[in-house]
Design a protein around this motif. Structure first.
Motif, PDB file in Angstrom:
ATOM      1  N   GLN A  22      43.674  16.533 -33.509  1.00 21.15           N
ATOM      2  CA  GLN A  22      42.719  15.428 -33.479  1.00 21.15           C
ATOM      3  C   GLN A  22      42.725  14.660 -32.156  1.00 21.15           C
ATOM      4  O   GLN A  22      41.789  13.929 -31.873  1.00 21.15           O
ATOM      5  CB  GLN A  22      42.996  14.474 -34.645  1.00 21.15           C
ATOM      6  N   GLU A 161      49.782  16.557 -45.919  1.00 21.30           N
ATOM      7  CA  GLU A 161      48.798  16.630 -47.000  1.00 21.30           C
ATOM      8  C   GLU A 161      48.586  18.035 -47.555  1.00 21.30           C
ATOM      9  O   GLU A 161      47.470  18.587 -47.505  1.00 21.30           O
ATOM     10  CB  GLU A 161      47.467  16.003 -46.550  1.00 21.30           C
ATOM     11  N   GLU A 312      50.491   7.228 -43.348  1.00 22.49           N
ATOM     12  CA  GLU A 312      49.113   6.999 -42.908  1.00 22.49           C
ATOM     13  C   GLU A 312      48.494   5.930 -43.790  1.00 22.49           C
ATOM     14  O   GLU A 312      48.688   5.930 -45.001  1.00 22.49           O
ATOM     15  CB  GLU A 312      48.243   8.261 -43.044  1.00 22.49           C
ATOM     16  N   GLU A 357      37.788  13.300 -36.218  1.00 26.95           N
ATOM     17  CA  GLU A 357      37.945  13.193 -37.663  1.00 26.95           C
ATOM     18  C   GLU A 357      37.392  14.473 -38.330  1.00 26.95           C
ATOM     19  O   GLU A 357      36.449  14.431 -39.090  1.00 26.95           O
ATOM     20  CB  GLU A 357      37.280  11.900 -38.153  1.00 26.95           C
TER      21      GLU A 357
END
Ligand code: BGC
Length: 400
Positions: A22, A161, A312, A357
């Motif tokens: 990112q 994640e 996060e 994103e």
């Protein structure tokens, strides 16, 4: 409103998080780079140079340390470290080693994520995590990261994640594009088992590299809230999307809590956010309380004593005052959780920088903006405000 102040517990992590793909730019050997240049996906624009953090990581760390942060979570890129199967790049390992040392020199404790959504394209082509031998390949990559993490790294996150990896795999397998208006697509069960196996193998490798490293993984918490009468439906909906991954963390040294918003569930499943409710640039409901619910739910499922780290938490907005409001609400929840005796060991905001994103640069999560021509870093008022708490080592707590 009056404020009390809640001191950070001893050793509390205070920082911001990023992910290699990112922010680095030109991650050309990764599966994502290929996807970004393939037609027919949900991707609106490619990552290209991103924030050029591959070259500018020193500036990023200078800014973070200067703001008052004491911790920095960043990921290292498998696609760079092993650009071809079985071929490890000493130059890239040295690059990430310099980052670890650079962080330590600046007074930033590095938390290193080994996998944050992207894989080398060769790994994707051979079938990804569910292909034969994938666990061993991932474990071999983790073992190869020894020069990067063996010294000076207190925390390692194996896989970021994993629940979203399984969700995205389910979606890809069924040929769906984009997410439903509420809730998450059904995760792919085979991928769930595969990433859990990869995690457990990686934990062993990290402990073999240095038993003092505290190793864990980070789960996306959607804060599923049952409407009256929908408790059983909610639990059934949540388990494969979240709880199974929290359960798999038992025995780890910590678990990462990552939350942004909530999902309300009725008897027929997830309910779209009502019209007129404030939404962020990702179209998620503005709900700063999410992190408190996520911490409490994770503690309940992971079991007593499991250290929790908010790895996060943040908001996509172009209105920086709204970002400060969001963090104020969120930190109030973190302070309340600490006061209630939850073992919260850190808070890392998402994100240090405005970044890619996953398909678009529009949702701005960053504490730090940057000039699109020169890449010059521009900390926002929210960055100054949040970083300063690292100096006072206290959290704001709104009065009850
Ligand atoms: C991910 C980040 C992402 C953020 C906001 C998390 O799902 O770990 O990579 O940018 O949430 O969507």
């Amino acid at each position: 409103m009056t404020h009390t102040h809640v001191p950070f517990p001893e050793g509390f992590l205070w920082g911001a998080s990023t992910a290699a793909h990112q922010i680095e730019g030109n991650n050309t050997n990764s599966d994502w780079w290929v996807k970004e240049h393939t037609a027919g996906t949900h991707i609106q624009e490619p990552s290209l140079d991103a924030c050029d953090s591959y070259h500018r990581w020193r500036e990023d760390m200078d800014v973070l340390a200067g703001l008052g942060f004491t911790d920095y979570r960043f990921s290292i890129e498998w696609a760079r470290i092993e650009p071809a199967e079985g071929r490890f790049s000493r130059a890239e390992l040295a690059h990430y080693r310099r980052m670890v040392e650079g962080a330590v020199e600046r007074g930033l404790r590095p938390m290193v994520t080994l996998h944050h959504f992207t894989v080398p394209q060769w790994f994707e082509e051979r079938g990804g995590f569910t292909s034969e031998g994938a666990t061993e390949l991932f474990a071999r990559y983790v073992a190869a990261c020894a020069p990067v993490i063996s010294e000076g790294v207190g925390h390692v996150c194996t896989i970021n994640e994993p629940n979203m990896i399984a969700v995205m795999a389910g979606q890809a397998r069924r040929g769906e594009i984009g997410f439903p208006p509420a809730g998450l697509p059904t995760p792919d069960e085979e991928t769930t088992h595969a990433v859990i196996a990869a995690h457990h193998a990686a934990v062993k490798e990290v402990r073999a590299i240095n038993p003092d490293i505290r190793v864990g993984w980070t789960v996306a918490n959607q804060v599923y809230q049952a409407l009256p009468g929908a408790e059983a439906v909610t639990a059934a909906y949540r388990h494969p999307r979240e709880d199974v991954f929290i359960e798999a963390a038992r025995g780890d040294d910590w678990i990462g809590v990552q939350s942004y918003t909530r999902t309300r569930i009725g008897p027929d499943g997830p309910i779209p956010t009502a019209d007129g409710v404030e939404r962020t640039l990702t179209q998620w409901e503005y709900y700063p309380e999410a992190v408190g619910h996520a911490l409490r739910h994770t503690a309940e499922v992971a079991g007593p004593g499991m250290p929790l780290i908010v790895t996060e938490n943040g908001i996509a907005t172009d209105d920086d005052q709204r970002r400060i409001d969001y963090y104020t609400g969120a930190l109030n929840e973190v302070a309340a959780a600490l006061q209630d005796g939850l073992r919260v060991e850190g808070y890392l905001a998402w994100s240090a920088l405005d970044n890619y994103e996953w398909g678009s640069y529009k949702p701005a999560f960053g504490l730090i903006g940057w000039d699109p021509e020169t890449f010059e870093r521009r900390p926002k008022p929210s960055a100054t405000w949040l970083g300063a708490m690292g100096r006072t080592r206290t959290l704001p707590r709104l009065a009850d």
